[in-house]
Design an enzyme around this catalytic site. Sequence first.
Site, mmCIF file in Angstrom:
data_model
loop_
_atom_site.group_PDB
_atom_site.id
_atom_site.type_symbol
_atom_site.label_atom_id
_atom_site.label_comp_id
_atom_site.label_asym_id
_atom_site.label_seq_id
_atom_site.Cartn_x
_atom_site.Cartn_y
_atom_site.Cartn_z
ATOM 1 C CB THR A 1 -34.164 53.733 -46.589
ATOM 2 O OG1 THR A 1 -33.706 54.912 -47.266
ATOM 3 C CG2 THR A 1 -32.969 52.919 -46.120
ATOM 4 C CB CYS B 1 -47.062 56.315 -60.396
ATOM 5 S SG CYS B 1 -47.102 58.024 -59.814
ATOM 6 C CD GLN C 1 -51.123 61.968 -60.094
ATOM 7 O OE1 GLN C 1 -51.252 62.596 -61.147
ATOM 8 N NE2 GLN C 1 -49.933 61.748 -59.555
ATOM 9 N N GLY D 1 -47.938 58.633 -53.592
ATOM 10 C CA GLY D 1 -47.179 59.052 -54.764
ATOM 11 C C GLY D 1 -46.185 60.150 -54.479
ATOM 12 C CD GLU E 1 -47.254 63.106 -61.447
ATOM 13 O OE1 GLU E 1 -47.650 61.929 -61.364
ATOM 14 O OE2 GLU E 1 -46.108 63.472 -61.093
ATOM 15 C CE LYS F 1 -41.683 63.981 -63.295
ATOM 16 N NZ LYS F 1 -41.587 63.459 -61.906
ATOM 17 N NE ARG G 1 -49.677 63.990 -54.377
ATOM 18 C CZ ARG G 1 -48.926 63.222 -55.169
ATOM 19 N NH1 ARG G 1 -49.333 62.007 -55.499
ATOM 20 N NH2 ARG G 1 -47.785 63.674 -55.648
ATOM 21 C CG HIS H 1 -51.789 57.545 -58.745
ATOM 22 N ND1 HIS H 1 -51.816 57.873 -57.408
ATOM 23 C CD2 HIS H 1 -50.536 57.883 -59.191
ATOM 24 C CE1 HIS H 1 -50.628 58.377 -57.063
ATOM 25 N NE2 HIS H 1 -49.858 58.390 -58.123
ATOM 26 C CG ASN I 1 -49.822 55.175 -55.940
ATOM 27 O OD1 ASN I 1 -50.843 54.706 -55.426
ATOM 28 N ND2 ASN I 1 -48.903 55.789 -55.218
ATOM 29 C CB THR I 2 -46.264 52.108 -54.417
ATOM 30 O OG1 THR I 2 -47.121 51.218 -53.705
ATOM 31 C CG2 THR I 2 -46.480 53.533 -53.956
#
Length: 359
Positions: free
Chosen positions: A13, A151, A178, A182, A204, A207, A237, A244, A329-330
């Site tokens: 979802t 991402c 970004q 995200g 972030e 990572k 952001r 991104h 990014n998605t």
Amino acid sequence: MPGKLRVGILGATGTVGQRFIQLLERHPQFEISALAASERSESKSFVGACSWRLPGEMPESVKRLRVQAPQPPLDCDLIFSSLPSGMAQSVEEGFASAGYPVISNSAACRMQKDVPLLIPEVNHAHLRLLDAQRASRGFENGGFIVTNPNCSTVMIALALAPLHARFGITAALVTTMQALSGAGYPGVASLDATDNVLPFIENEEEKIESETLKVLGRMNGTQVEAASFPLSAQCHRVNVSDGHMGAIRVKLERHASLQEVRGALVSFTSLPQELRLHTAPEHPLIVRDEPDRPQPRLDRCAGAGMSVTIGRLMPDRVLDFRFVALSHNTIRGAAGAAILNAELLVAQGYVGSPRSGAA
């Protein structure tokens, strides 16, 4: 549909879960047979549990599927996971132990030594880790965990990979801008995002720095030896819906001209293109020469959202070269990356015939 592998989606979802569903509609190899999410969605129809947030309508094929708990058994042959990191590790390990191939977008297992952190164009050789993973963890009946990177890491590692392979990289700096998507939904509050830039995204930078070096590392026996050059990231952001962007500077191990660097980027292809995998873009990297590109609105959907667009490529006065990279990014950074990973796993024989005895 005969011949298709049945897919279960964990975290169905959420924003990335919805993107999985959208990208898998009419996929030639996969069909969605199971959806799982949190307790508040459990036992509801997907159309009743999910507030659809992507452009276009919710696919008819999933509307009447019942949302189940994110635990085995699920009636599927492989799992795509977009679970929150806090619960992902135990759930994904549970599915792998039960014999399910798990292709995860979640961060929880990415840096574990025996888990491939996979970008098929960059480090498909890291799939050799699966032999060690199965042996050390006792995963049986085809179960395993493969992850895709953060991402922004996907974009950065793809852009750096041909430069590192051809010239060597001795240092890199990246500043990201970004998109709001995200952060998931509902994500960043509107009063924080409007007329503003947020110079902090929790975890972030760490990572990007650690994951990029793992992706660009080399197999050494049964382990990945991470790339050793220093990489520094600063993350922001910005008030953009999707896409991104990273401003990247690199210092190379050996001298290269601007045309040699451009050529390395433009000509870059790899195993997914050779295998003509369904989700693989024809050109993983697209270099634009206009002075004002790439831009999120204009370039994020390049290669159906799977290409990284590079622009502003020029010599740098501090390091050797600088450029701007952009990716969706998605798609390339999340659901599309995981689907491409699954396609490679099928092509390489790690995911095969439908599971027997699925509930």
